[in-house]
Write an enzyme that holds these catalytic residues in place. Structure first.
Site, PDB file in Angstrom:
ATOM      1  N   ILE A  12       5.036  10.225   4.362  1.00 54.06           N
ATOM      2  CA  ILE A  12       5.238  11.130   4.815  1.00 54.06           C
ATOM      3  C   ILE A  12       4.268  12.024   4.588  1.00 54.06           C
ATOM      4  O   ILE A  12       3.638  13.016   5.811  1.00 54.06           O
ATOM      5  CB  ILE A  12       6.952  11.177   4.420  1.00 54.06           C
ATOM      6  CG1 ILE A  12       7.163   9.713   5.209  1.00 54.06           C
ATOM      7  CG2 ILE A  12       7.207  12.418   5.307  1.00 54.06           C
ATOM      8  CD1 ILE A  12       9.279  10.253   5.020  1.00 54.06           C
ATOM      9  N   ASP A  31       0.007  16.046  -6.506  1.00 51.67           N
ATOM     10  CA  ASP A  31       0.472  14.503  -6.097  1.00 51.67           C
ATOM     11  C   ASP A  31      -0.334  13.652  -7.268  1.00 51.67           C
ATOM     12  O   ASP A  31      -1.367  13.792  -7.987  1.00 51.67           O
ATOM     13  CB  ASP A  31      -0.097  14.128  -4.868  1.00 51.67           C
ATOM     14  CG  ASP A  31       0.580  12.676  -5.129  1.00 51.67           C
ATOM     15  OD1 ASP A  31       0.902  11.437  -5.552  1.00 51.67           O
ATOM     16  OD2 ASP A  31       1.209  12.499  -3.807  1.00 51.67           O
ATOM     17  N   GLY A  36       1.183   7.121  -3.890  1.00 50.03           N
ATOM     18  CA  GLY A  36       0.052   7.402  -2.975  1.00 50.03           C
ATOM     19  C   GLY A  36      -1.091   7.575  -3.433  1.00 50.03           C
ATOM     20  O   GLY A  36      -1.568   7.364  -4.418  1.00 50.03           O
ATOM     21  N   TYR A 145      19.042   6.294  -7.015  1.00 51.02           N
ATOM     22  CA  TYR A 145      18.459   7.215  -6.698  1.00 51.02           C
ATOM     23  C   TYR A 145      19.055   8.030  -5.376  1.00 51.02           C
ATOM     24  O   TYR A 145      18.616  10.061  -5.385  1.00 51.02           O
ATOM     25  CB  TYR A 145      17.852   6.340  -5.735  1.00 51.02           C
ATOM     26  CG  TYR A 145      17.156   6.502  -4.599  1.00 51.02           C
ATOM     27  CD1 TYR A 145      15.523   7.507  -4.686  1.00 51.02           C
ATOM     28  CD2 TYR A 145      16.984   7.062  -3.006  1.00 51.02           C
ATOM     29  CE1 TYR A 145      15.145   8.051  -3.276  1.00 51.02           C
ATOM     30  CE2 TYR A 145      16.557   7.404  -1.972  1.00 51.02           C
ATOM     31  CZ  TYR A 145      15.311   7.966  -1.990  1.00 51.02           C
ATOM     32  OH  TYR A 145      14.665   7.882  -0.924  1.00 51.02           O
ATOM     33  N   LYS A 149      19.004  12.622  -4.808  1.00 48.46           N
ATOM     34  CA  LYS A 149      18.986  12.645  -3.513  1.00 48.46           C
ATOM     35  C   LYS A 149      19.470  13.913  -3.932  1.00 48.46           C
ATOM     36  O   LYS A 149      19.170  14.991  -2.761  1.00 48.46           O
ATOM     37  CB  LYS A 149      18.883  11.597  -2.719  1.00 48.46           C
ATOM     38  CG  LYS A 149      17.072  11.546  -3.207  1.00 48.46           C
ATOM     39  CD  LYS A 149      15.751  12.370  -2.553  1.00 48.46           C
ATOM     40  CE  LYS A 149      14.933  11.305  -2.684  1.00 48.46           C
ATOM     41  NZ  LYS A 149      13.665  12.464  -2.680  1.00 48.46           N
ATOM     42  N   ARG A 272      21.555  -8.039   0.006  1.00 46.32           N
ATOM     43  CA  ARG A 272      21.289  -8.033  -1.132  1.00 46.32           C
ATOM     44  C   ARG A 272      22.430  -7.222  -1.106  1.00 46.32           C
ATOM     45  O   ARG A 272      23.197  -6.317  -0.325  1.00 46.32           O
ATOM     46  CB  ARG A 272      19.691  -6.416  -0.884  1.00 46.32           C
ATOM     47  CG  ARG A 272      18.917  -6.875  -1.145  1.00 46.32           C
ATOM     48  CD  ARG A 272      17.566  -6.286  -0.572  1.00 46.32           C
ATOM     49  NE  ARG A 272      15.988  -6.676  -0.754  1.00 46.32           N
ATOM     50  CZ  ARG A 272      15.258  -5.796  -0.399  1.00 46.32           C
ATOM     51  NH1 ARG A 272      15.595  -4.941   0.471  1.00 46.32           N
ATOM     52  NH2 ARG A 272      14.313  -6.086   0.253  1.00 46.32           N
TER      53      ARG A 272
END
Ligand code: NAD
Ligand code: UD1
Length: 307
Positions: A12, A31, A36, A145, A149, A272
């Site tokens: 992104i 980064d 990435g 996660y 967030k 899953r």
């Protein structure tokens, strides 16, 4: 404008960097290249690229003090849900602590700041069956996660309410497009299907293939992000960024068959653990500031497959 994109060498981030670079803004990328690639941003020269871990407080502070960015877009994160399950502590350092740290450094040393964006996720809604997922829907984090967030976006919001920082947190829905890395079992499913078609390999549906997602082409995400950056009324808000449309995995698979004009093998395995059955965004708030998604699945896939 002078922009800093953390995680700007990723999927992104590299598209956002390219968008603003093409519009002649000064774009800096921070980064550590853990997921990435430097090759994703060949247009960023070495003076504008910091190979730095976002958890390295001293270096991040020095960079922000020196450059005084107008806009900070914070995407750097442990993005794999499985990695956060395997190591909740380490991932909290990156996904929560580094976020608070970045906010704090901007509060203390960057009077210039015009906008701070935090990349949250539709993951915060978890398995709440109510659809569409609106920013007023229940929060049901199913993984470290999702908790991380949620914590990051709430800190981001709080920094506006407590200290007046111009912040907005965005809950991205399932995004796809060029440069998305298919190299993991848990990579975005569209990038996985693409690779299976390219290599004539068998695709595995986890579950019955009837699960749906709000699949968003990267260019729609950028349109939404730009609307938010350009609208001060979004300060202190948490907003969904999606298309408002849901598509089943089977329909995506059929669209690939049509595009490639061929069939590949597929099989079914059990769903899953923790998988969400249906997901689609309510994007009322973003539409109110002019956002209008342009990419249907067929248009997005066509552009993706021809890129
Ligand atoms: P990505 O893995 O391609 O990009 C993440 C980038 O962050 C990578 O370049 C990586 O090297 C960098 N990074 C990771 N940890 C770092 C650290 N400690 N220091 C510095 N850099 C670090 O993933 P993406 O899909 O581009 O995701 C970007 C952001 O959007 C992430 O915050 C992710 O959680 C969020 N998001 C993505 C999606 C999606 O559908 N792709 C959905 C919801 C939210
Ligand atoms: C995505 C995010 C996740 C976030 C969630 C929030 C990615 C890679 N993951 O997960 O970080 O928590 O949105 O909504 O963007 N599938 C298959 N076969 C495969 C791979 C996947 O059947 O080979 C299925 C999955 O089981 C799932 C669907 O495809 O039902 C979509 O999977 P995926 O692209 O990983 O996205 P999410 O699970 O929605």
């Amino acid at each position: 404008m002078k922009l800093l994109i953390t995680g700007g060498a990723g999927f992104i981030g590299s598209h956002i960097a390219n968008y603003y670079y093409e519009k002649s803004h000064e774009v800096f990328v921070l980064d550590n290249l853990v997921s990435g690639y430097r090759e994703n941003i060949p247009f960023i020269d070495e003076k504008h690229f910091f190979e730095v871990d976002v958890c390295d407080t001293a270096k991040v502070e020095e960079i922000i003090k020196t450059y005084q960015f107008d806009v900070v877009i914070h995407l750097a994160a442990v993005v794999s849900v499985v990695d956060t399950v395997n190591d909740p502590l380490m991932s909290s350092e990156v996904n929560i602590n580094a976020t608070v740290n970045l906010l704090e450094i901007n509060r203390l040393y960057n009077a210039q700041l015009r906008k701070f964006i935090f990349a949250s996720s539709a993951a915060v809604y978890g398995n709440d069956p109510q659809l569409p997922k609106s920013i007023h829907s229940m929060i049901q984090p199913e993984s470290p996660y999702a908790i991380q967030k949620y914590a990051g976006e709430q800190y981001t919001k709080l920094y506006h309410h407590l200290y007046g920082l111009p912040t907005t947190a965005l809950r991205f829905f399932n995004t796809y497009g060029p440069k998305q890395d298919p190299n993991s079992q848990y990579a975005g499913v569209i990038s996985i299907i693409k690779r299976k078609f390219e290599n004539n390999e068998t695709f595995t549906f986890f579950g019955d293939g009837e699960q749906t997602r709000d699949f968003m082409y990267i260019k729609d995400l950028i349109q939404g992000l730009v609307c938010v950056i350009d609208n001060d009324c979004t300060n202190g808000e948490v907003l969904n960024v999606g298309t408002g449309k849901q598509t089943s995995l089977k329909d995506i698979f059929h669209a690939f068959e049509a595009s490639y004009n061929k069939k590949i093998e597929y099989r079914f395995e059990p769903e899953r653990k923790g998988d969400v059955k249906h997901s689609v965004s309510d994007i009322t708030e973003l539409k109110d500031i002019g956002y209008n998604p342009q990419y249907t699945i067929s248009r997005g896939l066509e552009e993706y497959l021809n890129s």
